[in-house]
Structures are given as C-alpha cells and as structure tokens.
Design a protein around this motif. Structure first.
Motif, PDB file in Angstrom:
ATOM      1  N   VAL A 108       0.857  -1.182   0.000  1.00  0.00           N
ATOM      2  CA  VAL A 108       0.000   0.000   0.000  1.00  0.00           C
ATOM      3  C   VAL A 108       0.894   1.232   0.000  1.00  0.00           C
ATOM      4  O   VAL A 108       1.742   1.386   0.873  1.00  0.00           O
ATOM      5  CB  VAL A 108      -0.921   0.024   1.240  1.00  0.00           C
ATOM      6  CG1 VAL A 108      -1.816   1.247   1.225  1.00  0.00           C
ATOM      7  CG2 VAL A 108      -1.745  -1.243   1.317  1.00  0.00           C
ATOM      8  N   GLU A 109       0.708   2.087  -1.005  1.00  0.00           N
ATOM      9  CA  GLU A 109       1.389   3.379  -1.049  1.00  0.00           C
ATOM     10  C   GLU A 109       0.427   4.413  -0.477  1.00  0.00           C
ATOM     11  O   GLU A 109      -0.692   4.551  -0.960  1.00  0.00           O
ATOM     12  CB  GLU A 109       1.757   3.764  -2.478  1.00  0.00           C
ATOM     13  CG  GLU A 109       2.843   2.930  -3.070  1.00  0.00           C
ATOM     14  CD  GLU A 109       3.244   3.428  -4.457  1.00  0.00           C
ATOM     15  OE1 GLU A 109       2.728   4.476  -4.915  1.00  0.00           O
ATOM     16  OE2 GLU A 109       4.068   2.748  -5.079  1.00  0.00           O
ATOM     17  N   LEU A 110       0.863   5.128   0.541  1.00  0.00           N
ATOM     18  CA  LEU A 110       0.001   6.094   1.217  1.00  0.00           C
ATOM     19  C   LEU A 110       0.424   7.514   0.855  1.00  0.00           C
ATOM     20  O   LEU A 110       1.596   7.877   0.993  1.00  0.00           O
ATOM     21  CB  LEU A 110       0.080   5.875   2.727  1.00  0.00           C
ATOM     22  CG  LEU A 110      -0.348   4.485   3.191  1.00  0.00           C
ATOM     23  CD1 LEU A 110       0.079   4.238   4.626  1.00  0.00           C
ATOM     24  CD2 LEU A 110      -1.841   4.319   3.025  1.00  0.00           C
ATOM     25  N   VAL A 111      -0.545   8.293   0.379  1.00  0.00           N
ATOM     26  CA  VAL A 111      -0.301   9.662  -0.059  1.00  0.00           C
ATOM     27  C   VAL A 111      -1.297  10.578   0.655  1.00  0.00           C
ATOM     28  O   VAL A 111      -2.487  10.276   0.713  1.00  0.00           O
ATOM     29  CB  VAL A 111      -0.485   9.774  -1.595  1.00  0.00           C
ATOM     30  CG1 VAL A 111      -0.269  11.200  -2.063  1.00  0.00           C
ATOM     31  CG2 VAL A 111       0.450   8.812  -2.316  1.00  0.00           C
ATOM     32  N   LEU A 112      -0.782  11.679   1.204  1.00  0.00           N
ATOM     33  CA  LEU A 112      -1.635  12.668   1.870  1.00  0.00           C
ATOM     34  C   LEU A 112      -1.409  14.017   1.210  1.00  0.00           C
ATOM     35  O   LEU A 112      -0.268  14.494   1.145  1.00  0.00           O
ATOM     36  CB  LEU A 112      -1.318  12.740   3.369  1.00  0.00           C
ATOM     37  CG  LEU A 112      -2.013  13.839   4.170  1.00  0.00           C
ATOM     38  CD1 LEU A 112      -3.524  13.745   4.073  1.00  0.00           C
ATOM     39  CD2 LEU A 112      -1.568  13.795   5.625  1.00  0.00           C
ATOM     40  N   ALA A 113      -2.467  14.607   0.700  1.00  0.00           N
ATOM     41  CA  ALA A 113      -2.408  15.927   0.062  1.00  0.00           C
ATOM     42  C   ALA A 113      -1.337  15.971  -1.026  1.00  0.00           C
ATOM     43  O   ALA A 113      -0.589  16.938  -1.139  1.00  0.00           O
ATOM     44  CB  ALA A 113      -2.178  17.009   1.117  1.00  0.00           C
ATOM     45  N   GLY A 114      -1.235  14.899  -1.809  1.00  0.00           N
ATOM     46  CA  GLY A 114      -0.320  14.867  -2.942  1.00  0.00           C
ATOM     47  C   GLY A 114       1.120  14.533  -2.615  1.00  0.00           C
ATOM     48  O   GLY A 114       1.956  14.459  -3.506  1.00  0.00           O
ATOM     49  N   ARG A 115       1.429  14.330  -1.342  1.00  0.00           N
ATOM     50  CA  ARG A 115       2.801  13.982  -0.930  1.00  0.00           C
ATOM     51  C   ARG A 115       2.798  12.634  -0.233  1.00  0.00           C
ATOM     52  O   ARG A 115       1.832  12.285   0.440  1.00  0.00           O
ATOM     53  CB  ARG A 115       3.343  15.034   0.047  1.00  0.00           C
ATOM     54  CG  ARG A 115       3.524  16.398  -0.582  1.00  0.00           C
ATOM     55  CD  ARG A 115       3.956  17.452   0.430  1.00  0.00           C
ATOM     56  NE  ARG A 115       5.053  17.028   1.286  1.00  0.00           N
ATOM     57  CZ  ARG A 115       5.199  17.434   2.545  1.00  0.00           C
ATOM     58  NH1 ARG A 115       4.334  18.233   3.118  1.00  0.00           N
ATOM     59  NH2 ARG A 115       6.231  17.009   3.255  1.00  0.00           N
ATOM     60  N   PRO A 116       3.889  11.879  -0.355  1.00  0.00           N
ATOM     61  CA  PRO A 116       3.954  10.612   0.383  1.00  0.00           C
ATOM     62  C   PRO A 116       3.696  10.842   1.873  1.00  0.00           C
ATOM     63  O   PRO A 116       4.159  11.833   2.444  1.00  0.00           O
ATOM     64  CB  PRO A 116       5.392  10.126   0.143  1.00  0.00           C
ATOM     65  CG  PRO A 116       5.812  10.806  -1.120  1.00  0.00           C
ATOM     66  CD  PRO A 116       5.107  12.142  -1.116  1.00  0.00           C
TER      67      PRO A 116
END
Length: 141
Positions: A125-133
């Motif tokens: 799972v790759e987690l991204v918040l507000a366009g950033r890792p």
C-alpha cells in the motif's frame, strides 16, 4: 471488515528484556476490531476505501485501544491499483493529520496498512496525503 487499532505498549519488553516480535514503534501492537461495512459488489480498491473510511471515521474504538486518527480529519480521496503492478494499491488521503507525539508516527502507518492489507491480493500500500507521500508528513521532510 476489520479496522486495526493500537494496544499501547502491549508489546513492551517482557521478562527477557526483548519486545514482542509483532510490536512496533513505542512497544505497541495492533488489534483487529470488526465493524459492519457494506462491501458486497465492490472490487478490491472499493473494499480498501470502505475499510479505511470506517477506520478514519472512528467507527469503533473499544476501551483499552487507541485510535491515532481520533483527533484528525482525514478522508479517503481515491484508492487505485497501480497499472502494471498487481497487488500494489495507492491510497490518496485528504484532510488534516493531527498527531500527539513521535510515538504516533509509526501508529499512523501501521493502522492504515494493516486495515488495507486485510484483503486478498493486496501486497503493498502506497500512502499519499495531500499529494505527498505520507512519510513526508510524518518526518517533516
């Protein structure tokens, strides 16, 4: 579905001085909590989104467990399997992440990943918040 919450310091060092094998961060362990979430007819990305929505929405926090997202205002924006990379899903989150200290950093990743990886075929799972890792938000870099 299961959402994963934190048993604080449940994996702290025992009599032998070694932490439990499945502990992380500040000696914590994950605990699964069953919550009723409609997933019938959803593909894997849809099931991940539904389960994470339940986790982030605070659907269930039994006594004795900690939910690192309780003070945050996060939501799932999208979940998609990466083209040409079977089993790898990118989860895009939006909102505000409010943490209570450095011990919360590994709890964020652990709760999100365990909740997403409960479904067959989910390898990573790759987690991204507000366009950033997500890691960039956790480390401040």
């Amino acid at each position: 579905v299961r959402v994963y919450l934190v048993a604080l310091e449940a994996g702290a060092a025992g009599e032998d001085g070694e932490p439990a094998a499945d502990s992380f961060g500040c000696g914590d362990r994950l605990r699964a909590v069953e919550v009723p979430v409609a997933t019938e007819g959803l593909d894997t990305a849809g099931r991940i989104a539904a389960a994470l929505g339940a986790l982030l929405g605070g659907e269930a926090t039994p006594a004795g467990l900690y939910d690192v997202f309780a003070r945050s205002g996060l939501a799932v924006e999208t979940v998609e399997e990466l083209p040409g990379v079977p089993g790898v899903f990118r989860v895009q989150l939006t909102g505000d992440l409010v943490l209570g200290g450095v011990c919360d950093h590994p709890r964020v990743r652990a709760q999100l990943e365990a909740t997403a990886r409960q479904f067959p075929g989910v390898e990573e799972v790759e987690l991204v918040l507000a366009g950033r890792p997500l890691d960039a938000h956790l480390t401040g870099r």
